[in-house]
Write a protein that holds these residues in place. Structure first.
Motif, short mmCIF file in Angstrom:
data_model
loop_
_atom_site.label_atom_id
_atom_site.label_comp_id
_atom_site.label_asym_id
_atom_site.label_seq_id
_atom_site.Cartn_x
_atom_site.Cartn_y
_atom_site.Cartn_z
N GLY A 24 0.84 -1.14 -0.05
CA GLY A 24 0.00 0.04 0.05
C GLY A 24 0.82 1.44 0.09
N ILE A 25 0.55 2.18 -0.60
CA ILE A 25 1.02 3.40 -0.96
C ILE A 25 0.24 4.49 0.04
CG2 ILE A 25 2.15 5.29 -2.36
CD1 ILE A 25 3.42 2.51 -2.69
N GLY A 26 0.85 5.04 0.89
CA GLY A 26 0.12 5.77 2.07
C GLY A 26 -0.46 5.11 3.08
N PHE A 27 -0.37 5.73 4.33
CA PHE A 27 -0.92 4.96 5.28
C PHE A 27 -1.85 5.85 6.06
CE2 PHE A 27 -0.54 2.32 9.44
CZ PHE A 27 -0.97 1.34 8.96
N GLY A 28 -2.65 6.56 5.48
CA GLY A 28 -3.70 7.43 6.12
C GLY A 28 -4.81 6.47 6.58
N ALA A 169 -3.13 4.92 -2.14
CA ALA A 169 -4.03 5.87 -1.21
C ALA A 169 -3.07 7.02 -0.64
CB ALA A 169 -4.79 5.11 -0.18
N SER A 170 -2.83 7.58 -1.69
CA SER A 170 -1.87 8.83 -1.28
C SER A 170 -2.34 10.03 -0.72
CB SER A 170 -0.89 8.98 -2.40
OG SER A 170 -1.23 9.01 -3.74
N GLY A 171 -3.62 10.10 -0.44
CA GLY A 171 -4.21 11.38 0.20
C GLY A 171 -4.82 12.16 -0.72
N PRO A 357 -3.52 9.14 -9.08
CA PRO A 357 -2.39 7.86 -9.13
C PRO A 357 -1.41 7.68 -10.23
CG PRO A 357 -4.71 7.33 -9.68
CD PRO A 357 -4.63 8.93 -9.29
N ALA A 358 -1.92 8.22 -11.45
CA ALA A 358 -0.77 8.09 -12.63
C ALA A 358 0.43 8.74 -12.31
CB ALA A 358 -1.60 8.81 -13.71
N GLU A 359 0.70 9.51 -11.18
CA GLU A 359 1.99 10.19 -11.01
C GLU A 359 2.83 9.18 -10.51
OE1 GLU A 359 1.40 13.11 -7.70
OE2 GLU A 359 0.35 14.05 -9.05
N LEU A 360 2.39 7.79 -10.01
CA LEU A 360 3.10 6.72 -9.58
C LEU A 360 3.40 5.77 -10.69
CD1 LEU A 360 2.04 6.25 -6.11
CD2 LEU A 360 4.19 7.21 -6.83
N LEU A 361 2.60 5.75 -11.71
CA LEU A 361 2.30 4.46 -12.50
C LEU A 361 3.09 4.74 -13.92
CD1 LEU A 361 -1.29 3.61 -11.62
CD2 LEU A 361 0.89 2.71 -10.74
N GLY A 362 4.12 5.79 -14.09
CA GLY A 362 4.49 5.94 -15.33
C GLY A 362 5.47 4.86 -15.76
N GLY A 363 5.69 3.81 -15.16
CA GLY A 363 6.41 2.82 -15.58
C GLY A 363 5.65 1.76 -16.23
N VAL A 364 4.43 1.64 -15.94
CA VAL A 364 3.09 0.86 -16.09
C VAL A 364 2.22 1.33 -17.16
CG1 VAL A 364 3.75 -1.12 -14.69
CG2 VAL A 364 1.97 0.55 -14.19
N ALA A 365 2.29 2.45 -17.50
CA ALA A 365 1.33 3.41 -18.35
C ALA A 365 0.74 2.54 -19.65
CB ALA A 365 2.01 4.72 -18.56
N GLY A 366 1.67 2.01 -20.20
CA GLY A 366 1.24 1.43 -21.32
C GLY A 366 0.38 0.10 -20.95
N SER A 367 0.23 -0.30 -20.03
CA SER A 367 -0.66 -1.59 -19.42
C SER A 367 -1.91 -0.92 -19.07
CB SER A 367 -0.02 -2.26 -18.50
OG SER A 367 1.34 -2.89 -18.96
N LEU A 368 -2.31 0.22 -18.88
CA LEU A 368 -3.62 0.69 -18.17
C LEU A 368 -4.59 1.02 -19.33
CD1 LEU A 368 -2.01 3.38 -15.63
CD2 LEU A 368 -2.75 0.78 -15.32
N ARG A 369 -5.60 0.52 -19.19
CA ARG A 369 -6.72 0.76 -20.32
C ARG A 369 -7.52 1.97 -19.84
NH1 ARG A 369 -10.88 -3.43 -20.21
NH2 ARG A 369 -11.26 -2.71 -22.39
N ARG A 370 -7.94 2.63 -21.04
CA ARG A 370 -8.40 4.14 -20.91
C ARG A 370 -9.55 4.17 -21.84
NH1 ARG A 370 -4.55 7.72 -18.66
NH2 ARG A 370 -2.45 6.72 -18.26
N ASP A 371 -10.36 5.24 -21.42
CA ASP A 371 -11.72 5.44 -22.16
C ASP A 371 -11.59 6.38 -23.28
OD1 ASP A 371 -11.44 8.00 -21.08
OD2 ASP A 371 -13.30 7.53 -19.59
N ALA A 372 -12.44 6.75 -24.12
CA ALA A 372 -12.15 7.42 -25.17
C ALA A 372 -11.86 8.91 -24.94
CB ALA A 372 -13.54 7.82 -26.19
#
Length: 446
Positions: A24-28, A169-171, A357-372
Motif C-alpha cells: 500500500g502506498i500511503g498509510f492514512g 491511497a496517497s491522500g 495515481p498516474a503520478e506513480l504509474l509511469g512505468g506501467v502506463a502502457g498497460s493501463l486501459r483508458r476510455d475515449a
C-alpha cells in the motif's frame, strides 16, 4: 520480515527476493482500514504499507481544539465492514477507559483530536505492517514470459519492495486558487496549527481567510479566539456561509449501496447526482459552527468591537507580500469595487483535490486501459483495468469520485471499501462486474 525504513538490503535478503501479496502506498485512514481488513482476514502477514511521513498523522494541521468529526463514529475504519472488529471506535474507547464517558456526551460525533488518537491507536497496533519515512516515487514492471507478474515499488532509484498487488491511497492535496503562491504569511489551511506558533509572540492585527466551507469557518473562529485583538476578514464569492445538508435522506448518498447505483449510472446521471448532493460536503458548514460564528459576529456588533468582517459576494484579486505584511485586494462582485487590505497573514481554506495515481504509474502506463477521453478505467472493486498480459492488481482509494461517487474521499466508506478491495485481492480474480463497469464509465470525463 519487514525491513526498517532506510536499512539497506543484504545479499541474503533483498526487496526483490520476497514478493509481497499487497503493498500500500500511503498509510492514512483509507489504507489503515485496508491494513485492518487484511489483518483480520489472516492475509496481513504478506502486506506492507509505505508512508512518507516520519510517523502516523491525519490532518494534524487542522486538529483544532473543540472541532468535531462530521461523520458518525460508527463509520470508523472497521465497524461497517465487521461490527465485531476489535479495531472499531468502541473497542478503542473501552481500552482507553472512556467508553462510559463518551456515551454520557450523547453524541455520535467525536472530537477531531480524539478521532486522530483513535487512528493512531489502530496504526500503532499494526506497526509491523508499515514503514514510515519512505516516499514511493514510481513502479517498475517485473515480467516473466512476456507477462507482468509483479511490480517493483521504487523510492528514487531504490527498490523498496516487490509486490503482486498495489493499493494507492496517497491522500488529498491542498487546492489553491489559480495563480496563488504560498509563503511565510500565505498558506493553505492544512498548515494552520503548524504555522500559527510563529505569530504568537507578535499576534496578527488582521488575517484574511479565503473560502466558504467548513475549514474556512473553523479557521476564522479559531483565529478570533487565539488572537482576541485581530480582525478576521472572511472572503468568499457566496452571499453567505451555507449550512451542510446532513439530513437522513440526503445522507443516503453516502450509503454503501449508493456506490453501486452511482458506478453503473450513465454519465449524465452521475453528473446530476453530484450536482444535487454537493451540499452534503462541498463549500458548506455544519450548523453548530455556522450558528456559533454568526452569534459571535452579532455579539461583537452589540459591544461595538466588530472583529469578524464578512466580505461576501467577493473574490480575492491579488496578494502581494510586502515584508512583514501582505497587500490584499478584494473585489465586491456585484459592483466591481475594490477593497485594499493590509494583512499579517492569509489562509486559503479552499479545499483539497485527490492525488493523481498516474503520478506513480509511469512505468506501467502502457498497460493501463483508458476510455475515449483518456481517463484510466476503474472497476467496481477499485482496480484499474489493465491489458491482458498484466497479472498484477493496481487499486486506487480516494481518487475515484468520478466513478464511485461523492463518498470516495470521505470517511463514510473507508471500512466497506477496504473490505471490498481486500476481498478482491484475496479472491485472486478480477471483479466479475468489470466488463459491465467498463462500459458504464466509457466516455465519462467525471
Amino acid at each position: 520480515m519487514t525491513r526498517l525504513a532506510g536499512q539497506a538490503p543484504t545479499a541474503q535478503h533483498s526487496p526483490e527476493s520476497e514478493v509481497r501479496d499487497v503493498t500500500g502506498i500511503g498509510f492514512g485512514a483509507a489504507n489503515l482500514a485496508l491494513a485492518v481488513a487484511l489483518h483480520e482476514s489472516g492475509a496481513g502477514g504478506r502486506a506492507l504499507f509505505l508512508e512518507k511521513q516520519k510517523e502516523f498523522g491525519w490532518h494534524r494541521g487542522m486538529l483544532i481544539e473543540g472541532s468535531s468529526l462530521q461523520v458518525s463514529f460508527l463509520k470508523d475504519i472497521a465497524t461497517m465492514r465487521n461490527p465485531t472488529s476489535d479495531f472499531g471506535f468502541l473497542s478503542y474507547l473501552q481500552e482507553k477507559g472512556r467508553l462510559v464517558d463518551f456515551i454520557n456526551q450523547h453524541t455520535l460525533l467525536p472530537s477531531r483530536i480524539e478521532y486522530h488518537d483513535y487512528l493512531q491507536w489502530a496504526a500503532d497496533r499494526l506497526g509491523h505492517m508499515v514503514e514510515y519515512g519512505v516516499e514511493a516515487t514510481g513502479v517498475r514492471p517485473v515480467t516473466d514470459a512476456g507477462e507482468v507478474v509483479a511490480l517493483d515499488v521504487l523510492a528514487g532509484d531504490r527498490v523498496v519492495t516487490r509486490t503482486r498487488n498495489l493499493v494507492i491511497a496517497s491522500g488529498l492535496r491542498p487546492r489553491l486558487p489559480e495563480g496563488a503562491e504560498t509563503g511565510e504569511r500565505v498558506w493553505h489551511s492544512s498548515q494552520l496549527l503548524h504555522r500559527l506558533p510563529a505569530f504568537d509572540e507578535r499576534p496578527p492585527r488582521r488575517a484574511v481567510v479565503v473560502g466558504a466551507g467548513q475549514s474556512a469557518a473553523e479557521v476564522a473562529a479559531h483565529l478570533m479566539e487565539r488572537y482576541p485583538q485581530a480582525e478576521v476578514c472572511a472572503v468568499f464569492s457566496r452571499y453567505g456561509y451555507s449550512v451542510a445538508d446532513s439530513s437522513p435522506f440526503a445522507n443516503r448518498v453516502f450509503d454503501p449501496a449508493a456506490v453501486d447505483d452511482f458506478y453503473f449510472a450513465p454519465p449524465e446521471v452521475k453528473q446530476a447526482i453530484m450536482r444535487y448532493h454537493g451540499g452534503t460536503n462541498y463549500a458548506v458548514v455544519d450548523e453548530d459552527v455556522l450558528q456559533g460564528l454568526y452569534r459571535r459576529q452579532y455579539e461583537q456588533k452589540v459591544t461595538g468591537t466588530p472583529r469578524l468582517r464578512v466580505m461576501n459576494a467577493s473574490r480575492l484579486v491579488s496578494v502581494e507580500p510586502r515584508g512583514e505584511t501582505a497587500a490584499v485586494r478584494v473585489e465586491f462582485l456585484p459592483t466591481g469595487e475594490h477593497a485594499d487590505l493590509d494583512a499579517d497573514l492569509v489562509v486559503y481554506a479552499t479545499g483539497y483535490r485527490s492525488a493523481d495515481p498516474a503520478e506513480l504509474l509511469g512505468g506501467v502506463a502502457g498497460s493501463l486501459r483508458r476510455d475515449a477521453a483518456g481517463q484510466v478505467l476503474i472497476g467496481r472493486d477499485y482496480r484499474l483495468s489493465t491489458t491482458g498480459d498484466f497479472r498484477c492488481g493496481i487499486y486506487v482509494q480516494g481518487a475515484t469520485e468520478a466513478t464511485h461517487g461523492i463518498a470516495s474521499t470521505l470517511l463514510s466508506m473507508v471500512a466497506v471499501r477496504a473490505g471490498e478491495i481486500a476481498q478482491s485481492i484475496i479472491g485472486g480474480r478480477r471483479d466479475p462486474d468489470r466488463t459491465a463497469g467498463t462500459k458504464a464509465v466509457a466516455g465519462n470525463r467525471g
